[in-house]
Design an enzyme around this catalytic site. Sequence first.
Site, mmCIF file in Angstrom:
data_model
loop_
_atom_site.group_PDB
_atom_site.id
_atom_site.type_symbol
_atom_site.label_atom_id
_atom_site.label_comp_id
_atom_site.label_asym_id
_atom_site.label_seq_id
_atom_site.Cartn_x
_atom_site.Cartn_y
_atom_site.Cartn_z
ATOM 1 N NE ARG A 1 -7.266 4.293 5.601
ATOM 2 C CZ ARG A 1 -6.780 5.440 6.055
ATOM 3 N NH1 ARG A 1 -7.190 5.917 7.211
ATOM 4 N NH2 ARG A 1 -5.878 6.113 5.362
ATOM 5 N NE ARG B 1 0.300 10.169 10.309
ATOM 6 C CZ ARG B 1 -0.125 9.188 9.526
ATOM 7 N NH1 ARG B 1 -1.314 8.668 9.725
ATOM 8 N NH2 ARG B 1 0.628 8.769 8.529
ATOM 9 C CE LYS C 1 -1.719 1.542 4.028
ATOM 10 N NZ LYS C 1 -1.425 2.962 4.321
ATOM 11 C CG ASN C 2 2.270 2.710 3.508
ATOM 12 O OD1 ASN C 2 1.114 3.029 3.202
ATOM 13 N ND2 ASN C 2 2.631 2.495 4.751
ATOM 14 N NE ARG D 1 -1.408 11.652 8.021
ATOM 15 C CZ ARG D 1 -1.287 12.962 8.133
ATOM 16 N NH1 ARG D 1 -2.339 13.663 8.453
ATOM 17 N NH2 ARG D 1 -0.144 13.561 7.904
ATOM 18 C CB ILE E 1 7.414 6.669 14.653
ATOM 19 C CG1 ILE E 1 8.648 5.776 14.500
ATOM 20 C CG2 ILE E 1 7.075 7.415 13.361
ATOM 21 C CD1 ILE E 1 9.915 6.503 14.074
ATOM 22 C CB CYS F 1 -5.112 10.383 11.673
ATOM 23 S SG CYS F 1 -3.556 9.638 12.053
ATOM 24 C CG ASP G 1 3.284 1.469 9.604
ATOM 25 O OD1 ASP G 1 3.473 1.717 8.396
ATOM 26 O OD2 ASP G 1 3.002 2.336 10.439
HETATM 27 C C1 EPZ Z 1 4.239 6.988 6.433
HETATM 28 O O1 EPZ Z 1 3.437 8.007 6.994
HETATM 29 C C2 EPZ Z 1 3.331 5.774 6.298
HETATM 30 N N1 EPZ Z 1 2.217 6.083 5.393
HETATM 31 C C3 EPZ Z 1 2.797 5.378 7.674
HETATM 32 O O2 EPZ Z 1 2.030 4.191 7.505
HETATM 33 C C4 EPZ Z 1 3.984 5.070 8.587
HETATM 34 O O3 EPZ Z 1 3.514 4.778 9.877
HETATM 35 C C5 EPZ Z 1 4.924 6.290 8.643
HETATM 36 O O4 EPZ Z 1 5.333 6.663 7.305
HETATM 37 C C6 EPZ Z 1 6.177 6.008 9.460
HETATM 38 O O5 EPZ Z 1 6.866 4.917 8.905
HETATM 39 C C7 EPZ Z 1 2.447 6.083 4.062
HETATM 40 O O6 EPZ Z 1 3.552 5.840 3.592
HETATM 41 C C8 EPZ Z 1 1.282 6.388 3.178
HETATM 42 P P1 EPZ Z 1 6.210 10.347 8.584
HETATM 43 P P2 EPZ Z 1 4.001 9.538 7.050
HETATM 44 O O7 EPZ Z 1 6.089 11.608 7.825
HETATM 45 O O8 EPZ Z 1 4.871 9.794 5.899
HETATM 46 C C9 EPZ Z 1 6.286 13.642 12.010
HETATM 47 C C10 EPZ Z 1 0.159 2.791 7.745
HETATM 48 O O9 EPZ Z 1 -0.297 2.222 8.748
HETATM 49 N N2 EPZ Z 1 6.194 14.629 10.909
HETATM 50 O O10 EPZ Z 1 7.358 9.427 8.286
HETATM 51 O O11 EPZ Z 1 2.812 10.416 7.253
HETATM 52 C C11 EPZ Z 1 5.033 12.778 12.101
HETATM 53 O O12 EPZ Z 1 4.037 13.425 12.871
HETATM 54 C C12 EPZ Z 1 0.624 4.234 7.846
HETATM 55 O O13 EPZ Z 1 0.288 2.252 6.612
HETATM 56 C C13 EPZ Z 1 6.151 15.983 11.236
HETATM 57 O O14 EPZ Z 1 6.183 16.367 12.407
HETATM 58 O O15 EPZ Z 1 4.867 9.498 8.371
HETATM 59 C C14 EPZ Z 1 5.563 11.526 12.762
HETATM 60 O O16 EPZ Z 1 5.627 11.721 14.154
HETATM 61 C C15 EPZ Z 1 0.351 4.826 9.217
HETATM 62 N N3 EPZ Z 1 6.077 16.891 10.220
HETATM 63 C C16 EPZ Z 1 6.989 11.398 12.188
HETATM 64 O O17 EPZ Z 1 7.324 12.702 11.686
HETATM 65 C C17 EPZ Z 1 6.040 16.505 8.894
HETATM 66 O O18 EPZ Z 1 5.999 17.389 8.009
HETATM 67 C C18 EPZ Z 1 7.130 10.396 11.046
HETATM 68 O O19 EPZ Z 1 6.099 10.678 10.137
HETATM 69 C C19 EPZ Z 1 6.061 15.128 8.605
HETATM 70 C C20 EPZ Z 1 6.152 14.211 9.627
#
Ligand code: EPZ
Length: 430
Positions: free
Chosen positions: A406, A121, A22-23, A92, A334, A116, A312
Site C-alpha cells: 500500500r 479512526r 503517499k500521504n 480510509r 496518536i 482499521c 508512522d
Molecule cells: C494521517 O491519517 C496519515 N494518513 C496516517 O498515515 C498518519 O498515521 C496520521 O495522519 C497521523 O500522522 C494519511 O495522510 C493518508 P489523524 P489521519 O486524523 O489523517 C483522531 C500511514 O501509515 N481523530 O491525524 O487519518 C484519530 O483517531 C497512515 O501512512 C479523531 O478522533 O490521522 C487519531 O487518533 C496511517 N477524529 C488522531 O486523531 C477525527 O475526525 C490523529 O489522526 C480525526 C482524527
Amino acid sequence: MDKIIIRGGKPLYGSVSISGAKNAALPILAATLLVPGTHTLNNVPDLRDTRTMLKLLETLGATHKREGSTVSIDTTGLTGAEAPYELVKTMRASVLVLGPLLGRSGYARVSLPGGCAIGARPINYHLKGFEQLGVQTTLAQGYVEARCSGRLEGATVYFDMSTVTGTENLLMASVLAKGTTIIKNAAREPEVGNLIDMLVAMGADIQGRDSDRLTITGVDSLQPAEIDIIPDRIETGTYLIAVAATGGEVRIEKCNPAHLPALSEKLRAAGATVIEEGDAFVVSCPEHQGRSRCNLQGVDVKTLVYPGFPTDLQAQFMALLIQAEGTSIIHETIFENRFMHVAEMQRLGADITIDGASAVVRGIPPEQLCGAPVMATDLRASASLVIAGLACSGVTEISRIYHLERGYENMVEKLQALGADVEKIASSGS
Ligand code: EPZ
C-alpha cells in the site's frame, strides 16, 4: 497471498532513491476534483493506495493516465459524487474526496471508513468542520451524506485534536467558500504543505503554511494546476532505520532531510551516524568490535504530531530497539492500537512488554534474535517486520504483504539493490 522471504544478518550498502510521498499524493489526487480540467502531478508513487485513489476518481467520472511518475487527471466530466464502501473500506483516505466534492458541487456521499488495525479512526472532526461551513451531514446505511444548498460559508474551525486529513479536507472545502475560513490547531505535516502548494497553484488564497493556524480567503474560481509531490519522509525514515538496524552504509537520495528532525536525532542518540547532504542522507553504523553491526544504545521515544517523532515510524524504530543495548520505552500518543507488530516481533525473540499506550523494549543481542514466520497486520507494522527480519539471523517469512504494498514502491527491489537477501514469492491462496 504473496509472501516475502528474508535471510537476515547482512549489512546494507549502496544507495537508494526515495519515491514521492503517499500521504501527499492522496490528498492532492483528491484536490483535482475541485475544478474541471487536466491536472499534472509529478513524482507520484505507484502504490496500491494511489491506484485505489485513481480508481475512486474514475468512479466519479474522472479520467487519468500515468507516464512514468507523472500522472495527469482530467476531472472535467464528473458523473457522480459517491465513494462506495467497497473502495473506502480498503483505503480510509478515500474520505478525502468529501472536501473537494463539497467545494465543487455542494454534495458528496461517502461510505464511513470503519475502523482499521491501528484504531477506530473516526472522522467526527472532519464532519464538525464541514457543518461549521454550512454543510448538512446525515449518517445512514454506513454512509455520510454531506450537502450544502448554496455556496459554503467561511467560518472559524478549531480541531480538538490535530488531524492531518481533517485539516486537508477542510482546506479543500473552504478554498471556494464565501468569505474567510480560519483553521485553528491545524496539522503542520509537510504533506499538508504540499497540498497547500497545489491549491495555491490552482488559484486559492491560503496563508499560514507550515503553521497550526491557516487562513483561507474564498475565491470565486480555480484553474487546473501542476505540482511536484514531495519525497516520502516515512519511506526515507524506514530506510534510515533499516541501515542502522542491519549495519553498513547507505546513501538515501531524492529525499528531504529537513522533514525528519526527530528521527535523525533519535538515530544519532542510538549510535548511528546520520549525515545530511542536501537532498540526501548518508547513514551508517560505525564498525563495532570488528562487526558491521552498530553498538546500538536503547533510547526512549514518544510519538507526537509534526515535527515530533512520527507515529508512522514508531513500529520501524521498535525493530531497531529490540536489538539495542538497554531498555527503551516507546509511548504512542496518536493512535490507540498501534502495537500490533509487537506480538509478531516476539516471535523473533524480542523482549517487549506493552503497558497501556507504552511498550517497554528490553534489547537483546542481535544474534539471539531468530527469523520466523510472521504476519503483517498494517502498513507500517509490515515495514517493521521487514527491518526486524533483515536484522536478525535466519529466515523470516512475512505473510499478508499487501499491507506493505500500500505504501512502499518497489521495496523488495530497492532492498535487493542494497545487498539484502530478500525475495517475494507468490503463495497458493493460503
Ligand atoms: C494521517 O491519517 C496519515 N494518513 C496516517 O498515515 C498518519 O498515521 C496520521 O495522519 C497521523 O500522522 C494519511 O495522510 C493518508 P489523524 P489521519 O486524523 O489523517 C483522531 C500511514 O501509515 N481523530 O491525524 O487519518 C484519530 O483517531 C497512515 O501512512 C479523531 O478522533 O490521522 C487519531 O487518533 C496511517 N477524529 C488522531 O486523531 C477525527 O475526525 C490523529 O489522526 C480525526 C482524527
